[in-house]
Design a protein around this motif. Structure first.
Motif, mmCIF file in Angstrom:
data_model
loop_
_atom_site.group_PDB
_atom_site.id
_atom_site.type_symbol
_atom_site.label_atom_id
_atom_site.label_comp_id
_atom_site.label_asym_id
_atom_site.label_seq_id
_atom_site.Cartn_x
_atom_site.Cartn_y
_atom_site.Cartn_z
ATOM 1 N N LEU A 58 0.829 -1.207 0.000
ATOM 2 C CA LEU A 58 0.000 0.000 0.000
ATOM 3 C C LEU A 58 0.867 1.262 0.000
ATOM 4 C CD1 LEU A 58 -2.752 -1.116 2.545
ATOM 5 C CD2 LEU A 58 -2.959 -0.948 0.050
ATOM 6 N N PHE A 59 2.000 1.189 0.681
ATOM 7 C CA PHE A 59 2.938 2.311 0.699
ATOM 8 C C PHE A 59 3.360 2.669 -0.723
ATOM 9 C CE2 PHE A 59 7.501 3.358 0.480
ATOM 10 C CZ PHE A 59 7.495 4.606 1.090
ATOM 11 N N TYR A 60 3.734 1.643 -1.515
ATOM 12 C CA TYR A 60 4.172 1.896 -2.889
ATOM 13 C C TYR A 60 3.001 2.301 -3.778
ATOM 14 C CZ TYR A 60 8.834 0.252 -1.784
ATOM 15 O OH TYR A 60 10.101 0.134 -1.237
ATOM 16 N N ALA A 61 1.824 1.787 -3.464
ATOM 17 C CA ALA A 61 0.633 2.169 -4.237
ATOM 18 C C ALA A 61 0.358 3.658 -4.093
ATOM 19 C CB ALA A 61 -0.575 1.350 -3.779
ATOM 20 N N ILE A 62 0.535 4.191 -2.878
ATOM 21 C CA ILE A 62 0.355 5.631 -2.653
ATOM 22 C C ILE A 62 1.462 6.415 -3.353
ATOM 23 C CG2 ILE A 62 0.294 7.474 -0.925
ATOM 24 C CD1 ILE A 62 -0.794 5.414 1.079
ATOM 25 N N ARG A 63 2.688 5.914 -3.238
ATOM 26 C CA ARG A 63 3.837 6.588 -3.858
ATOM 27 C C ARG A 63 3.654 6.701 -5.376
ATOM 28 N NH1 ARG A 63 8.985 6.202 -1.194
ATOM 29 N NH2 ARG A 63 9.865 6.640 -3.261
ATOM 30 N N GLU A 64 3.048 5.671 -5.983
ATOM 31 C CA GLU A 64 2.861 5.643 -7.435
ATOM 32 C C GLU A 64 1.524 6.245 -7.861
ATOM 33 O OE1 GLU A 64 5.247 4.691 -9.493
ATOM 34 O OE2 GLU A 64 6.520 4.296 -7.744
ATOM 35 N N ASP A 65 0.839 6.876 -6.890
ATOM 36 C CA ASP A 65 -0.469 7.510 -7.162
ATOM 37 C C ASP A 65 -1.517 6.527 -7.665
ATOM 38 O OD1 ASP A 65 0.329 10.083 -6.403
ATOM 39 O OD2 ASP A 65 1.216 10.472 -8.369
ATOM 40 N N GLU A 66 -1.371 5.259 -7.302
ATOM 41 C CA GLU A 66 -2.380 4.265 -7.667
ATOM 42 C C GLU A 66 -3.553 4.298 -6.687
ATOM 43 O OE1 GLU A 66 -0.294 0.588 -7.666
ATOM 44 O OE2 GLU A 66 1.026 1.135 -9.349
ATOM 45 N N MET A 67 -3.274 4.725 -5.448
ATOM 46 C CA MET A 67 -4.301 4.879 -4.427
ATOM 47 C C MET A 67 -3.946 6.101 -3.576
ATOM 48 S SD MET A 67 -4.967 1.002 -2.971
ATOM 49 C CE MET A 67 -6.470 1.468 -2.100
ATOM 50 N N SER A 68 -4.966 6.652 -2.935
ATOM 51 C CA SER A 68 -4.711 7.766 -2.013
ATOM 52 C C SER A 68 -4.677 7.236 -0.582
ATOM 53 C CB SER A 68 -5.803 8.826 -2.141
ATOM 54 O OG SER A 68 -7.033 8.338 -1.639
ATOM 55 N N PHE A 69 -4.056 7.998 0.305
ATOM 56 C CA PHE A 69 -4.036 7.602 1.712
ATOM 57 C C PHE A 69 -5.462 7.508 2.244
ATOM 58 C CE2 PHE A 69 -3.474 7.781 6.235
ATOM 59 C CZ PHE A 69 -2.252 7.170 6.476
ATOM 60 N N TYR A 70 -6.308 8.450 1.818
ATOM 61 C CA TYR A 70 -7.700 8.460 2.284
ATOM 62 C C TYR A 70 -8.407 7.165 1.887
ATOM 63 C CZ TYR A 70 -12.581 9.721 2.853
ATOM 64 O OH TYR A 70 -13.898 9.720 3.216
ATOM 65 N N GLU A 71 -8.181 6.702 0.648
ATOM 66 C CA GLU A 71 -8.834 5.472 0.184
ATOM 67 C C GLU A 71 -8.392 4.272 1.023
ATOM 68 O OE1 GLU A 71 -9.484 6.259 -4.578
ATOM 69 O OE2 GLU A 71 -7.473 5.767 -3.844
#
Length: 243
Positions: free
Chosen positions: A136-149
């Motif tokens: 999830l950390f990398y997903a946020i870094r790559e703008d695939e997901m937001s922290f809020y999501e």
């Protein structure tokens, strides 16, 4: 038909004992006596205006907006007018003694312990799975997901989930050492790599680091902290004789 029960002073004392409150009450008695002795030694005087100010504050806090409200509150707590006045007096002398002992020690203490008063605005999601947290950390870094999501999907606590994991303004001392070290080394806004503790994998978004300022509120808090530590030290030096 209502039932009438008579409660004696002996009943109250017995309940205090059964509730395991004796040590706590003894400590409060010792504290009151320590303060009274220190006030007498320092020749601290109390002005009528000071008593009135604290009385007004107590009435405000307890919503005593009329004489009837005050009488009802006194009766509920088993207090006489004289005892209410003693509460006010004890509050005033405690504050004056604290200021007398520590007002001139606030600034050096603050500058020596300034880091302890730094705080952070942060968001947090705690996960059971370390691998998932890293993913999830990398997903946020790559703008695939937001922290809020991620917060909305993985946080179980309803209120915290609605706030997107927002923890608010958190003081350094309220964080565990391993989290504190990472959080206060961040350059906001920054998403931290998952931090592993006994609670799980912490995914943390650091929004802002707030440097402490020695304003009136913090000055009062430091005086109170120093005064509390002083009272605790004095309490530990007292030999109690129950009569």
């Amino acid at each position: 038909m209502s039932l009438t029960i008579t409660i004696t002073n002996e009943d109250i004392l017995e309940q205090v004992k059964l509730s395991s409150k004796i040590p706590e009450i003894i400590e409060e008695i010792i504290t009151r006596k320590i303060i009274a002795a220190a006030v007498a030694e320092a020749s601290i005087k109390v002005e009528t205006e000071e008593l009135q100010k604290i009385a007004d504050q107590l009435r405000l806090v307890n919503k005593l907006n009329s004489a009837n409200d005050t009488w009802a509150w006194l009766e509920k707590h088993g207090l006489s007018v004289e005892e209410f006045e003693e509460i006010i007096y004890n509050t005033v002398i405690s504050r004056k003694l604290a200021a007398h002992l520590f007002a001139d020690k606030v600034e050096p203490y603050f500058f020596e312990n300034q880091l302890n008063y730094t705080s952070v605005v942060m968001y947090e999601v705690i996960l059971d799975d370390e691998d998932l947290a890293l993913e999830l950390f990398y997903a946020i870094r790559e703008d695939e997901m937001s922290f809020y999501e991620i917060a909305h999907k993985y946080i179980q606590d309803t209120e915290l989930r609605r706030k997107g994991g927002y923890r608010g303004i958190v003081r350094r001392q309220d964080l565990t050492p391993e989290i504190s070290a990472a959080v206060f080394a961040a350059k906001p806004p920054q998403l931290l790599k998952p931090i592993i503790t006994s609670k799980g994998a912490h995914l943390i978004l650091v929004e802002e680091i707030i440097q402490a300022e020695l304003d009136k509120k913090l000055r009062s808090k430091i005086i109170l902290d120093l005064f509390s530590a002083w009272l605790k030290q004095k309490n530990n030096q007292i030999e109690v004789i129950l009569n």
